[in-house]
Design a protein around this motif. Structure first.
Motif, PDB file in Angstrom:
ATOM      1  N   SER A 251      75.512 -57.867 -71.514  1.00 46.22           N
ATOM      2  CA  SER A 251      74.109 -58.014 -71.928  1.00 46.22           C
ATOM      3  C   SER A 251      73.339 -56.703 -71.823  1.00 46.22           C
ATOM      4  O   SER A 251      73.778 -55.747 -71.179  1.00 46.22           O
ATOM      5  N   ASP A 252      72.162 -56.666 -72.456  1.00 46.40           N
ATOM      6  CA  ASP A 252      71.250 -55.533 -72.396  1.00 46.40           C
ATOM      7  C   ASP A 252      69.936 -55.968 -71.773  1.00 46.40           C
ATOM      8  O   ASP A 252      69.510 -57.119 -71.922  1.00 46.40           O
ATOM      9  N   ILE A 253      69.252 -55.015 -71.105  1.00 48.14           N
ATOM     10  CA  ILE A 253      67.868 -55.220 -70.708  1.00 48.14           C
ATOM     11  C   ILE A 253      67.035 -54.081 -71.282  1.00 48.14           C
ATOM     12  O   ILE A 253      67.579 -53.051 -71.718  1.00 48.14           O
TER      13      ILE A 253
ATOM     14  N   TYR B 159      70.331 -63.918 -78.536  1.00 48.40           N
ATOM     15  CA  TYR B 159      70.631 -62.584 -79.053  1.00 48.40           C
ATOM     16  C   TYR B 159      69.347 -61.778 -79.287  1.00 48.40           C
ATOM     17  O   TYR B 159      69.388 -60.572 -79.484  1.00 48.40           O
ATOM     18  N   SER B 160      68.219 -62.473 -79.286  1.00 53.21           N
ATOM     19  CA  SER B 160      66.903 -61.835 -79.391  1.00 53.21           C
ATOM     20  C   SER B 160      66.459 -61.424 -77.992  1.00 53.21           C
ATOM     21  O   SER B 160      66.711 -62.132 -77.006  1.00 53.21           O
ATOM     22  N   PHE B 161      65.801 -60.274 -77.882  1.00 54.35           N
ATOM     23  CA  PHE B 161      65.241 -59.900 -76.586  1.00 54.35           C
ATOM     24  C   PHE B 161      64.270 -60.994 -76.132  1.00 54.35           C
ATOM     25  O   PHE B 161      63.380 -61.392 -76.883  1.00 54.35           O
ATOM     26  N   HIS B 162      64.438 -61.447 -74.890  1.00 54.33           N
ATOM     27  CA  HIS B 162      63.629 -62.554 -74.392  1.00 54.33           C
ATOM     28  C   HIS B 162      63.511 -62.495 -72.878  1.00 54.33           C
ATOM     29  O   HIS B 162      64.228 -61.733 -72.214  1.00 54.33           O
TER      30      HIS B 162
ATOM     31  N   ALA C  93      71.541 -61.337 -75.008  1.00 53.04           N
ATOM     32  CA  ALA C  93      73.001 -61.449 -75.048  1.00 53.04           C
ATOM     33  C   ALA C  93      73.538 -60.464 -76.075  1.00 53.04           C
ATOM     34  O   ALA C  93      72.879 -60.175 -77.076  1.00 53.04           O
ATOM     35  N   PRO C  94      74.739 -59.937 -75.850  1.00 51.19           N
ATOM     36  CA  PRO C  94      75.305 -58.986 -76.797  1.00 51.19           C
ATOM     37  C   PRO C  94      75.976 -59.686 -77.982  1.00 51.19           C
ATOM     38  O   PRO C  94      76.370 -60.854 -77.872  1.00 51.19           O
ATOM     39  N   VAL C  95      76.088 -58.970 -79.070  1.00 50.27           N
ATOM     40  CA  VAL C  95      76.963 -59.440 -80.149  1.00 50.27           C
ATOM     41  C   VAL C  95      78.391 -59.261 -79.650  1.00 50.27           C
ATOM     42  O   VAL C  95      78.782 -58.174 -79.210  1.00 50.27           O
TER      43      VAL C  95
ATOM     44  N   ASN D 145      72.601 -51.190 -71.078  1.00 51.55           N
ATOM     45  CA  ASN D 145      73.687 -52.163 -71.054  1.00 51.55           C
ATOM     46  C   ASN D 145      74.078 -52.438 -69.608  1.00 51.55           C
ATOM     47  O   ASN D 145      74.220 -51.511 -68.803  1.00 51.55           O
ATOM     48  N   LEU D 146      74.260 -53.711 -69.266  1.00 43.99           N
ATOM     49  CA  LEU D 146      74.482 -54.090 -67.876  1.00 43.99           C
ATOM     50  C   LEU D 146      75.910 -53.850 -67.398  1.00 43.99           C
ATOM     51  O   LEU D 146      76.177 -53.948 -66.195  1.00 43.99           O
ATOM     52  N   GLY D 147      76.815 -53.540 -68.319  1.00 42.79           N
ATOM     53  CA  GLY D 147      78.157 -53.161 -67.918  1.00 42.79           C
ATOM     54  C   GLY D 147      78.990 -54.308 -67.369  1.00 42.79           C
ATOM     55  O   GLY D 147      78.553 -55.456 -67.303  1.00 42.79           O
ATOM     56  N   LEU D 148      80.201 -53.968 -66.957  1.00 39.25           N
ATOM     57  CA  LEU D 148      81.154 -54.971 -66.475  1.00 39.25           C
ATOM     58  C   LEU D 148      81.280 -54.927 -64.957  1.00 39.25           C
ATOM     59  O   LEU D 148      81.341 -53.850 -64.361  1.00 39.25           O
TER      60      LEU D 148
END
Length: 232
Positions: free
Chosen positions: A138-140, A115-118, A218-220, A193-196
């Motif tokens: 997920s986010d980048i 959940y931490s940026f990594h 990873a997203p919450v 956000n990487l979307g669906l």
């Protein structure tokens, strides 16, 4: 191609799987997106799968055994095809039904969970592939908009206290405990956000990598909703 990811210099957008795996990362670009608007009912698939503990790997035979509607069958076909494409490419894809990942709450000043940026690290030349079919995605974040947590002065000070060993062994200590893989976003950072439904390829930290590794998290999860995620 007109889509929400076109404006980012970090992201390259392609329209085929072949382009996804053959396009080279370069410059600031360390994320590639096979942009897709998928049909099918992925929620129906999730509703029929059984969760064991917090994460359950779903195998092709599990999908094939499901009794699905026409839209559910379309979604199943897409997933099976993605798994086959990646397998044929030489990857080892895993389809996961997940409620949540394990949290790292050992230290109050640094987290090393997903959940931490990594960034991901590998001793061999490889990339991370992922696609979220259902649930939170997920986010980048751009590398210029984040800083390694081990370089944040107050965090570094506490890590040195935690290490409590010879100075020359400190950097090895950071790597052995994966502290150096985690990043803190700048206040003005705008995660993407990487979307669906889009299949992504993210750059990994390895000896032959010519670009910076892609920072992601990873997203919450949404309350009461499982994620269906392909990853390798």
């Amino acid at each position: 191609m007109n889509n929400i990811f076109s404006d980012s210099s970090q992201i390259g957008v392609v329209s085929t799987f072949s382009d996804l795996v053959q396009t080279n990362f370069k410059g600031e670009m360390n994320a590639l997106c096979w942009y897709r608007n998928l049909g099918g009912d992925f929620k129906e698939i999730v509703s029929q799968l059984s969760l064991e503990e917090n994460i359950t790997e779903v195998y092709p035979e599990d999908l094939i055994a499901l009794k699905l509607s026409e839209k559910g069958n379309i979604a199943r076909g897409i997933i099976l095809n993605d798994l086959q494409l990646l397998t044929d490419f030489g990857a080892s894809p895993s389809l996961n039904l997940l409620k949540c990942y394990e949290r790292d709450d050992e230290f109050d000043f640094i987290s090393t969970d997903v959940y931490s940026f990594h960034v991901d690290r590998s001793p061999i030349a490889t990339d991370t592939f992922l696609c979220t079919y259902h649930g939170a995605a997920s986010d980048i974040i751009a590398n210029a908009k984040a800083e390694q947590k081990i370089l944040v002065p107050e965090i570094r000070t506490k890590l040195k206290e935690l290490h409590d060993g010879p100075e020359e062994e400190f950097e090895d200590f950071l790597k052995e405990n994966y502290f150096d893989l985690h990043y803190q976003a700048h206040q003005d950072a705008a995660p993407v956000n990487l979307g669906l439904g889009h299949l992504w390829r993210l750059a990994v930290d390895h000896p032959k990598q010519e670009v910076l590794p892609c920072i992601h998290r990873a997203p919450v999860e949404n309350e009461g909703e499982y994620r269906l995620l392909l990853i390798c």
